[in-house]
Design a protein around this motif. Structure first.
Motif, PDB file in Angstrom:
ATOM      1  N   GLU A 168       0.858  -1.187   0.000  1.00 34.01           N
ATOM      2  CA  GLU A 168       0.000   0.000   0.000  1.00 34.01           C
ATOM      3  C   GLU A 168       0.891   1.233   0.000  1.00 34.01           C
ATOM      4  O   GLU A 168       1.573   1.520   0.993  1.00 34.01           O
ATOM      5  N   ALA A 169       0.892   1.939  -1.099  1.00 34.87           N
ATOM      6  CA  ALA A 169       1.818   3.059  -1.268  1.00 34.87           C
ATOM      7  C   ALA A 169       1.287   4.343  -0.639  1.00 34.87           C
ATOM      8  O   ALA A 169       0.085   4.506  -0.398  1.00 34.87           O
ATOM      9  N   PHE A 170       2.207   5.256  -0.405  1.00 35.67           N
ATOM     10  CA  PHE A 170       1.892   6.586   0.119  1.00 35.67           C
ATOM     11  C   PHE A 170       1.712   7.532  -1.057  1.00 35.67           C
ATOM     12  O   PHE A 170       2.553   7.576  -1.963  1.00 35.67           O
ATOM     13  N   CYS A 171       0.608   8.277  -1.053  1.00 34.29           N
ATOM     14  CA  CYS A 171       0.356   9.231  -2.146  1.00 34.29           C
ATOM     15  C   CYS A 171       0.961  10.583  -1.799  1.00 34.29           C
ATOM     16  O   CYS A 171       0.597  11.206  -0.788  1.00 34.29           O
ATOM     17  N   GLU A 172       1.854  11.040  -2.617  1.00 33.70           N
ATOM     18  CA  GLU A 172       2.508  12.327  -2.384  1.00 33.70           C
ATOM     19  C   GLU A 172       1.580  13.513  -2.644  1.00 33.70           C
ATOM     20  O   GLU A 172       1.850  14.619  -2.192  1.00 33.70           O
ATOM     21  N   GLN A 173       0.479  13.265  -3.347  1.00 32.16           N
ATOM     22  CA  GLN A 173      -0.446  14.353  -3.659  1.00 32.16           C
ATOM     23  C   GLN A 173      -1.398  14.639  -2.498  1.00 32.16           C
ATOM     24  O   GLN A 173      -1.482  15.764  -2.015  1.00 32.16           O
ATOM     25  N   CYS A 174      -2.130  13.618  -2.038  1.00 34.32           N
ATOM     26  CA  CYS A 174      -3.127  13.837  -0.973  1.00 34.32           C
ATOM     27  C   CYS A 174      -2.639  13.373   0.395  1.00 34.32           C
ATOM     28  O   CYS A 174      -3.375  13.454   1.386  1.00 34.32           O
ATOM     29  N   LYS A 175      -1.397  12.884   0.448  1.00 34.63           N
ATOM     30  CA  LYS A 175      -0.736  12.508   1.707  1.00 34.63           C
ATOM     31  C   LYS A 175      -1.453  11.384   2.456  1.00 34.63           C
ATOM     32  O   LYS A 175      -1.417  11.323   3.684  1.00 34.63           O
ATOM     33  N   THR A 176      -2.086  10.497   1.723  1.00 30.96           N
ATOM     34  CA  THR A 176      -2.759   9.363   2.358  1.00 30.96           C
ATOM     35  C   THR A 176      -2.014   8.074   2.056  1.00 30.96           C
ATOM     36  O   THR A 176      -1.170   8.015   1.168  1.00 30.96           O
ATOM     37  N   ILE A 177      -2.363   7.036   2.791  1.00 26.37           N
ATOM     38  CA  ILE A 177      -1.768   5.721   2.587  1.00 26.37           C
ATOM     39  C   ILE A 177      -2.820   4.814   1.952  1.00 26.37           C
ATOM     40  O   ILE A 177      -4.017   5.013   2.169  1.00 26.37           O
ATOM     41  N   GLY A 178      -2.362   3.852   1.174  1.00 23.43           N
ATOM     42  CA  GLY A 178      -3.302   2.909   0.575  1.00 23.43           C
ATOM     43  C   GLY A 178      -3.436   3.034  -0.925  1.00 23.43           C
ATOM     44  O   GLY A 178      -4.310   2.395  -1.525  1.00 23.43           O
ATOM     45  N   ALA A 179      -2.573   3.822  -1.556  1.00 28.65           N
ATOM     46  CA  ALA A 179      -2.623   3.932  -3.013  1.00 28.65           C
ATOM     47  C   ALA A 179      -2.245   2.586  -3.641  1.00 28.65           C
ATOM     48  O   ALA A 179      -1.449   1.827  -3.088  1.00 28.65           O
ATOM     49  N   THR A 180      -2.835   2.296  -4.801  1.00 30.81           N
ATOM     50  CA  THR A 180      -2.562   1.035  -5.493  1.00 30.81           C
ATOM     51  C   THR A 180      -1.147   1.049  -6.078  1.00 30.81           C
ATOM     52  O   THR A 180      -0.810   1.924  -6.882  1.00 30.81           O
ATOM     53  N   THR A 181      -0.353   0.101  -5.664  1.00 35.36           N
ATOM     54  CA  THR A 181       1.027   0.036  -6.144  1.00 35.36           C
ATOM     55  C   THR A 181       1.058  -0.650  -7.513  1.00 35.36           C
ATOM     56  O   THR A 181       0.467  -1.717  -7.705  1.00 35.36           O
ATOM     57  N   THR A 182       1.744  -0.017  -8.457  1.00 40.34           N
ATOM     58  CA  THR A 182       1.837  -0.575  -9.806  1.00 40.34           C
ATOM     59  C   THR A 182       3.215  -1.190 -10.075  1.00 40.34           C
ATOM     60  O   THR A 182       3.374  -2.011 -10.979  1.00 40.34           O
ATOM     61  N   ALA A 183       4.209  -0.792  -9.265  1.00 39.03           N
ATOM     62  CA  ALA A 183       5.549  -1.372  -9.423  1.00 39.03           C
ATOM     63  C   ALA A 183       6.405  -0.990  -8.222  1.00 39.03           C
ATOM     64  O   ALA A 183       6.190   0.052  -7.602  1.00 39.03           O
ATOM     65  N   ILE A 184       7.351  -1.867  -7.891  1.00 35.97           N
ATOM     66  CA  ILE A 184       8.357  -1.578  -6.859  1.00 35.97           C
ATOM     67  C   ILE A 184       9.713  -1.606  -7.551  1.00 35.97           C
ATOM     68  O   ILE A 184      10.082  -2.593  -8.208  1.00 35.97           O
ATOM     69  N   ASP A 185      10.458  -0.525  -7.411  1.00 39.79           N
ATOM     70  CA  ASP A 185      11.768  -0.434  -8.041  1.00 39.79           C
ATOM     71  C   ASP A 185      12.744   0.146  -7.014  1.00 39.79           C
ATOM     72  O   ASP A 185      12.692   1.329  -6.681  1.00 39.79           O
TER      73      ASP A 185
END
Length: 524
Positions: A168-185
């Motif tokens: 569950e990624a962190f969204c830099e725009q709205c500062k929330t947690i739970g964004a859908t991760t599309t890739a880990i690099d």
């Protein structure tokens, strides 16, 4: 019986771990398994020659759900705007700490060493900065399909789709947690935020694993051997079982020994309000408890009650909890035990942080302490109370330093208890008997007081003897008034009001001669 030693075998380095989400009120129910049981286990392993560590993980990276009780903490702004943020990123509603976590952890963590010393505390926010945890995130993401197949065994109704990455990624725009991760690099996660629609990248240290993976990941990173957990995780096919399977099949290590325990409930004046809850702000904190009682008393209640048994706590009944503890102390020092007194004695011993004194110490009854603390002067209160205790026969020798310290604490704790949780036990002695009060007594009232005074004059001046004299009078029909009327008269004479606290323990702390003089004056 918990056979932790058999589970760990010959291993010398042992970690006993537990976890708490700082989602709101850190209540005393969380002391039961996560702290007290863990401390008992750690101590037992130490005594067995193991190098045992008690550890506590604070879940600070979790999403703030904006439940009604959480939102209501914000009185100067609409707290709902923080929904979806990590707990660590939600501001302190009262502005006295750096964030939500620090504020609500204070009343638990600030007194934790009084309930369990030497607890290692780590947060999940710190954990995701750990290179080992980050490597585990990358490994799980690289095996996303394999992970998805196992996790979906427990999500029959809502399976994760193909392509799902367990982070569950962190969204830099709205500062929330739970964004859908599309890739880990490397150390970055690419994401698509379903809340605000933003697409971007953020550091994996700001995000978190799916909870079914996070729990076993924490076990692995912190080398956990034993872990107590609440009963909600213990159902067949539930979270603990699924996480244990993930540990074995996906992360390839043996899961820790799990010890489930029943929740702790909260009551108010005997009315059960349900189970204590953090984000529901239902319960009371350890900081509140230590204002009215010693940590050992609460530790005793948790030690004595079997783990599958629900414990219900009521701040109105703090005096009763101390009575139970004092009886357990009696059992510990007794050479002749009956019934469950062996269990009481063992639980009392577990509740102590150090070896109890060789000789049984004096214990001032909590109710006696409540009344003494109110009728004594503020200046020199302890010495005044000690003199009164000698005069009434409660104490027949000079107290030890241990006893003096405990008496002083109980006086302060019981006074606070009366002021904050049991106002019906407030007392203020009537300075002088007045004609106005005398006019409220008739001939039968005065005769009843005279009869009791005569019986009390020959009785030993302690709670049991006073209670016995009252019971014998009321049950024998020797009083010319109803029992309720008699107690009304007694309170009127001593306090100037028609109601008061339990009579026998109250009278026991008063000077006998003063009580008899007042009774005779009112009866004349």
């Amino acid at each position: 019986m918990i056979d932790a030693k058999a589970f760990v075998g010959g291993k010398r380095e042992i970690v006993v771990n537990a976890g708490l989400s700082v989602s709101g009120l850190q209540h005393v129910g969380r002391l039961r398994g996560e702290i007290t049981l863990s401390q008992f286990l750690t101590r037992s392993l130490h005594e067995d020659g193991r190098n045992a560590l008690q550890s506590l993980v604070l879940y600070t990276q979790d999403e703030w759900k904006a439940k009604e009780a959480q939102v209501s903490q914000f009185t100067k702004e609409d707290g709902r705007k923080y929904a979806g943020r990590r707990l660590i990123d939600v501001p302190d509603p009262f502005g006295c700490h750096a964030n939500w976590v620090e504020h609500y952890w204070q009343d638990f963590g600030g007194v934790l060493d009084r309930f369990a010393p030497d607890v290692r505390i780590v947060t999940t926010t710190e954990t995701y900065r750990n290179p080992e945890m980050q490597a585990l995130v990358r490994d799980l993401a690289s095996r996303a399909e394999e992970v998805r197949e196992v996790v979906n065994q427990y999500r029959a109704r809502h399976p994760y789709p193909a392509g799902w990455i367990p982070f569950e990624a962190f969204c830099e725009q709205c500062k929330t947690i739970g964004a859908t991760t599309t890739a880990i690099d490397g150390k970055s996660a690419s994401y698509r935020c379903d809340r605000c629609g933003h697409r971007g990248t953020s550091s994996i240290e700001k995000g978190k694993l799916n909870w079914r993976l996070e729990w076993p990941a924490l076990w692995k990173v912190y080398r956990v051997d034993i872990e107590p957990f609440g009963k909600d995780h213990a159902t067949p096919g539930g979270s603990r079982e699924s996480c244990a399977k993930i540990a074995e099949t996906i992360m390839h290590f043996r899961p820790p020994m799990g010890i489930p325990y029943e929740w702790v409930g909260i009551a108010d004046h005997g009315k059960d309000l349900g189970d204590m809850g953090s984000s529901d702000f239902l319960g009371f904190s350890p900081a509140q408890w230590v204002q009215v009682g010693d940590p050992e008393v609460l530790r005793y209640l948790y030690a004595f009650n079997p783990l599958p048994r629900r414990v219900v706590l009521d701040l109105y009944r703090v005096d009763a909890y101390h009575d139970v503890y004092d009886r357990a102390e009696d059992a510990f020092y007794s050479d002749e035990r009956e019934g469950d007194e062996d269990d009481q004695a063992r639980s009392y011993e577990l509740a102590q942080f150090s070896r109890p004194p060789n000789a049984q110490p004096f214990a001032l009854s909590y109710r006696h302490a409540a009344f003494l603390s109110q009728i004594s002067p503020v200046s020199g209160r302890l010495e005044w109370c000690l003199r009164r205790m000698r005069e009434t026969g409660m104490l027949d020798r000079a107290p030890t330093e241990f006893e003096r310290a405990r008496i002083a604490r109980r006086l302060a704790q019981a006074r606070t208890w009366v002021e904050t949780h049991a106002p019906e036990n407030r007392v203020a002695l009537l300075e002088a008997w007045t004609p106005a009060l005398a006019s409220q007594l008739d001939a039968k009232d005065r005769d009843a007081l005279r009869t009791f005074a005569g019986r009390a004059a020959s009785a030993r001046w302690n709670e049991d003897s006073i209670k016995e004299s009252m019971v014998s009078l009321t049950k024998s029909g020797s009083l010319p008034v109803e029992t309720s009327r008699f107690f009304r008269d007694l309170y009127l004479v001593l306090l100037g009001s028609e109601q008061g606290p339990r009579a026998a323990p109250f009278l026991a702390v008063l000077e006998k001669d003063w009580v008899l003089r007042r009774l005779k004056e009112a009866a004349s």
